[in-house]
Motif scaffolding. Structure first.
Motif, mmCIF file in Angstrom:
data_model
loop_
_atom_site.group_PDB
_atom_site.id
_atom_site.type_symbol
_atom_site.label_atom_id
_atom_site.label_comp_id
_atom_site.label_asym_id
_atom_site.label_seq_id
_atom_site.Cartn_x
_atom_site.Cartn_y
_atom_site.Cartn_z
ATOM 1 N N SER A 166 0.816 -1.207 0.000
ATOM 2 C CA SER A 166 0.000 0.000 0.000
ATOM 3 C C SER A 166 0.856 1.268 0.000
ATOM 4 C CB SER A 166 -0.932 0.012 1.217
ATOM 5 O OG SER A 166 -0.183 0.053 2.421
ATOM 6 N N ASN A 167 2.124 1.110 0.379
ATOM 7 C CA ASN A 167 3.078 2.241 0.339
ATOM 8 C C ASN A 167 4.352 1.780 -0.388
ATOM 9 O OD1 ASN A 167 1.853 4.439 2.235
ATOM 10 N ND2 ASN A 167 1.636 2.515 3.365
ATOM 11 N N LYS A 168 4.200 1.529 -1.687
ATOM 12 C CA LYS A 168 5.280 0.904 -2.461
ATOM 13 C C LYS A 168 6.567 1.715 -2.434
ATOM 14 C CE LYS A 168 2.223 -1.407 -5.786
ATOM 15 N NZ LYS A 168 0.960 -0.805 -5.324
ATOM 16 N N LEU A 169 6.483 3.019 -2.718
ATOM 17 C CA LEU A 169 7.683 3.844 -2.809
ATOM 18 C C LEU A 169 8.410 3.889 -1.465
ATOM 19 C CD1 LEU A 169 9.491 5.693 -4.446
ATOM 20 C CD2 LEU A 169 8.003 7.617 -3.815
ATOM 21 N N ARG A 170 7.624 4.067 -0.387
ATOM 22 C CA ARG A 170 8.232 4.110 0.935
ATOM 23 C C ARG A 170 8.900 2.778 1.287
ATOM 24 N NH1 ARG A 170 4.355 5.696 5.789
ATOM 25 N NH2 ARG A 170 3.754 3.504 5.650
ATOM 26 N N SER A 171 8.270 1.686 0.920
ATOM 27 C CA SER A 171 8.827 0.361 1.195
ATOM 28 C C SER A 171 10.121 0.137 0.424
ATOM 29 C CB SER A 171 7.810 -0.729 0.840
ATOM 30 O OG SER A 171 6.632 -0.590 1.600
ATOM 31 N N ILE A 172 10.124 0.571 -0.852
ATOM 32 C CA ILE A 172 11.328 0.401 -1.690
ATOM 33 C C ILE A 172 12.491 1.224 -1.135
ATOM 34 C CG2 ILE A 172 12.326 0.877 -3.965
ATOM 35 C CD1 ILE A 172 9.545 0.196 -5.150
ATOM 36 N N LEU A 173 12.196 2.472 -0.747
ATOM 37 C CA LEU A 173 13.249 3.328 -0.190
ATOM 38 C C LEU A 173 13.783 2.754 1.123
ATOM 39 C CD1 LEU A 173 11.727 6.866 -0.879
ATOM 40 C CD2 LEU A 173 13.612 5.754 -2.087
ATOM 41 N N THR A 174 12.892 2.138 1.907
ATOM 42 C CA THR A 174 13.335 1.506 3.149
ATOM 43 C C THR A 174 14.241 0.315 2.865
ATOM 44 O OG1 THR A 174 11.244 2.142 4.180
ATOM 45 C CG2 THR A 174 12.548 0.482 5.314
ATOM 46 N N MET A 175 13.856 -0.468 1.855
ATOM 47 C CA MET A 175 14.659 -1.643 1.486
ATOM 48 C C MET A 175 15.995 -1.251 0.884
ATOM 49 S SD MET A 175 11.865 -4.119 -0.323
ATOM 50 C CE MET A 175 10.322 -4.548 0.481
ATOM 51 N N LEU A 176 16.073 -0.052 0.320
ATOM 52 C CA LEU A 176 17.279 0.352 -0.405
ATOM 53 C C LEU A 176 18.528 0.282 0.468
ATOM 54 C CD1 LEU A 176 17.973 1.280 -3.243
ATOM 55 C CD2 LEU A 176 17.748 3.644 -2.482
ATOM 56 N N GLY A 177 18.377 0.669 1.747
ATOM 57 C CA GLY A 177 19.529 0.587 2.646
ATOM 58 C C GLY A 177 20.012 -0.838 2.820
ATOM 59 N N ILE A 178 19.072 -1.789 2.947
ATOM 60 C CA ILE A 178 19.438 -3.205 3.069
ATOM 61 C C ILE A 178 20.043 -3.715 1.761
ATOM 62 C CG2 ILE A 178 18.553 -5.538 3.495
ATOM 63 C CD1 ILE A 178 18.587 -3.807 5.975
ATOM 64 N N ILE A 179 19.433 -3.329 0.635
ATOM 65 C CA ILE A 179 19.939 -3.772 -0.679
ATOM 66 C C ILE A 179 21.380 -3.314 -0.879
ATOM 67 C CG2 ILE A 179 19.680 -3.508 -3.179
ATOM 68 C CD1 ILE A 179 16.622 -3.212 -2.644
ATOM 69 N N ILE A 180 21.633 -2.034 -0.611
ATOM 70 C CA ILE A 180 22.991 -1.488 -0.772
ATOM 71 C C ILE A 180 23.954 -2.164 0.197
ATOM 72 C CG2 ILE A 180 24.411 0.587 -0.494
ATOM 73 C CD1 ILE A 180 21.985 2.211 -1.460
ATOM 74 N N GLY A 181 23.513 -2.368 1.439
ATOM 75 C CA GLY A 181 24.384 -2.982 2.439
ATOM 76 C C GLY A 181 24.785 -4.392 2.074
ATOM 77 N N VAL A 182 23.804 -5.234 1.740
ATOM 78 C CA VAL A 182 24.088 -6.631 1.379
ATOM 79 C C VAL A 182 24.930 -6.686 0.107
ATOM 80 C CG1 VAL A 182 23.059 -8.814 0.637
ATOM 81 C CG2 VAL A 182 22.049 -7.544 2.525
ATOM 82 N N GLY A 183 24.541 -5.890 -0.905
ATOM 83 C CA GLY A 183 25.307 -5.871 -2.157
ATOM 84 C C GLY A 183 26.740 -5.431 -1.938
ATOM 85 N N ALA A 184 26.930 -4.392 -1.104
ATOM 86 C CA ALA A 184 28.285 -3.885 -0.840
ATOM 87 C C ALA A 184 29.140 -4.928 -0.121
ATOM 88 C CB ALA A 184 28.206 -2.606 -0.008
ATOM 89 N N VAL A 185 28.546 -5.634 0.835
ATOM 90 C CA VAL A 185 29.291 -6.684 1.550
ATOM 91 C C VAL A 185 29.760 -7.760 0.581
ATOM 92 C CG1 VAL A 185 29.079 -8.566 3.212
ATOM 93 C CG2 VAL A 185 28.214 -6.313 3.797
ATOM 94 N N ILE A 186 28.863 -8.220 -0.289
ATOM 95 C CA ILE A 186 29.218 -9.278 -1.247
ATOM 96 C C ILE A 186 30.305 -8.807 -2.205
ATOM 97 C CG2 ILE A 186 28.333 -10.657 -3.174
ATOM 98 C CD1 ILE A 186 25.663 -10.807 -1.665
ATOM 99 N N VAL A 187 30.165 -7.581 -2.735
ATOM 100 C CA VAL A 187 31.151 -7.058 -3.691
ATOM 101 C C VAL A 187 32.511 -6.869 -3.026
ATOM 102 C CG1 VAL A 187 31.770 -5.074 -5.122
ATOM 103 C CG2 VAL A 187 29.431 -5.952 -5.161
ATOM 104 N N MET A 188 32.526 -6.260 -1.838
ATOM 105 C CA MET A 188 33.795 -6.005 -1.153
ATOM 106 C C MET A 188 34.515 -7.297 -0.784
ATOM 107 S SD MET A 188 34.401 -2.727 -0.955
ATOM 108 C CE MET A 188 33.759 -2.746 -2.632
ATOM 109 N N ILE A 189 33.766 -8.280 -0.289
ATOM 110 C CA ILE A 189 34.395 -9.551 0.088
ATOM 111 C C ILE A 189 34.861 -10.300 -1.156
ATOM 112 C CG2 ILE A 189 33.955 -11.832 1.086
ATOM 113 C CD1 ILE A 189 32.301 -10.507 3.223
ATOM 114 N N SER A 190 34.097 -10.233 -2.249
ATOM 115 C CA SER A 190 34.533 -10.905 -3.488
ATOM 116 C C SER A 190 35.802 -10.268 -4.037
ATOM 117 C CB SER A 190 33.416 -10.860 -4.534
ATOM 118 O OG SER A 190 33.214 -9.546 -5.028
#
Length: 405
Positions: A16-40
């Motif tokens: 019901s609040n798609k944009l807000r949910s996506i922006l909230t997830m963005l921090g997790i997406i960037i964090g997980v992606g950054a961890v995988i890239v840096m460790i690789s």
């Protein structure tokens, strides 16, 4: 309230609040992606270092001249002229548990064939160099003991040198010029390609050691001794025996410092692996900070959600919803954000790592452990930072909640 119903309500609230949910997830997406890239990237650095050291040969010890204190200043290893061919012969004769001993000298020269020329590294070697460096002659032959004894002007060339000087023609039997001196090509090495650090292993010319010393460089010393020990468990013992033998031969007594350096590639590899592991953990830790930022974003948005849905919470509690039901509903919402954000972060991290590896010369290594850990961490972040908003929602007084505007 059923667990499946709680999940359905949580997903409906997020949609019901798609944009807000996506922006909230963005921090997790960037964090997980950054961890995988840096460790690789860190794992790729470690693999490159390991492969580069391993390419020098297995169970290797390298002796270089130098590392002496002269006037209080330490000279660079390899800069001294104290290491002689007789030292290599003595190591071969007097020390057991050694398979090969290969003394070398080297320098860079312009290699000429007719009107073609190419700058390459020229190595003075012995026949043992072929085995100790795991080289293969694709055509012709290698340097022999007879070539050493006679100081013959013969050369074995790598495929890069052969291609640049002879194109598709067979170089064996033809002459090249090194430092304006003629050398007969007696063999071409099989291609080994680039090393893990990007060095062309086929860009070299090998000539007899004695020829390089007397006819090319005009020196009486050698620049390194490569030693292959018969088994890994005897490396430390052999290294100690080499140090004792060279100190005796160089008349170094008491506290007098060595005029040579003995490097054990096994211990060097362990040191470099330890260093690159610390680098990998450091990079991963830096990237993990963004996960914490993402968790704070989850807490923030859940607090807003609790405030917006105060009347809804009051109605649910008035209809019989328990503390546990309300708590579970909001915890599931925060966990769903963490799960979806973690999965999208994994996809982004793997994609970026593969792109880096494909379109750059930098190698990345993807492993399961960092991916699983970062995903578990993202779910844990969602759970941890969702507890406070969930408790706040569950502890609301239903009468006050119903009155909330």
């Amino acid at each position: 309230m059923l667990f499946s119903e709680s999940i359905r309500i949580a997903v409906t609230a997020l949609l019901s609040n798609k944009l807000r949910s996506i922006l909230t997830m963005l921090g997790i997406i960037i964090g997980v992606g950054a961890v995988i890239v840096m460790i690789s990237i860190g794992m790729g650095v470690r693999q490159n270092v390991t492969n580069s050291i391993a390419s020098l040969g297995s169970n290797m010890i390298i002796v270089t001249p130098g590392s002496t204190n002269q006037g209080g200043v330490r000279s660079a290893a390899g800069s001294s002229q104290k290491l002689k061919l007789d030292d290599a012969d003595a190591i071969k004769k007097k020390i057991k548990n050694i398979d090969y001993v290969a003394p070398t000298v080297n320098s860079s020269y312009q290699i000429v064939n007719g009107n073609m020329n190419w700058n390459s590294s020229v190595y003075g070697v012995t026949p043992e160099y072929l085995n100790i460096r795991d080289l293969t002659v694709s055509s012709g032959s290698f340097v022999t003991q007879s070539d050493l004894n006679s100081r013959n002007r013969v050369a074995v060339i790598g495929t890069t040198v052969a291609t640049n000087l002879f194109d598709a023609a067979n170089p064996v039997g033809k002459n090249i010029r090194i430092n304006n001196q003629p050398y007969k090509v007696i063999g071409v090495l099989e291609s080994k390609g680039q090393s893990s650090m990007g060095t062309d292993q086929d860009d070299m010319v090998l000539i007899p050691l004695t020829t390089a010393q007397e006819r090319l460089l005009g020196i009486t010393y050698i620049k390194s001794i490569n030693i292959q020990v018969s088994s890994a468990d005897k490396i430390d013992m052999v290294q100690q025996q080499i140090e004792e033998l060279l100190r005796q031969r160089h008349h170094l007594v008491g506290d007098k410092e060595d005029d040579f350096t003995v490097r054990n590639l096994t211990s060097l590899m362990e040191t470099m692996t330890s260093t690159t592991t610390m680098l990998t953990l450091f990079l991963g830790s830096i990237a993990a900070i963004s996960l914490l930022v993402g968790g704070i974003g989850i807490m923030n948005i859940m607090m807003v959600s609790v405030t917006e849905r105060t009347r809804e919470i009051g109605i649910r509690k008035a209809l019989g919803a328990t503390f546990r039901n309300i708590m579970m509903q909001f915890l599931i919402e925060s966990i769903v954000i963490g799960v979806i954000g973690g999965l999208l972060g994994i996809a982004c991290g793997i994609s970026i790592s593969l792109i880096i590896s494909k379109f750059t010369q930098f190698n990345t290594v993807l492993t399961a452990a960092p991916t699983i850990i970062s995903f578990a961490f993202s779910v844990g972040i969602g759970l941890f930072f969702g507890i406070y908003p969930a408790r706040k929602a569950a502890r609301l007084d239903p009468i006050e909640a119903l009155r909330y505007e």
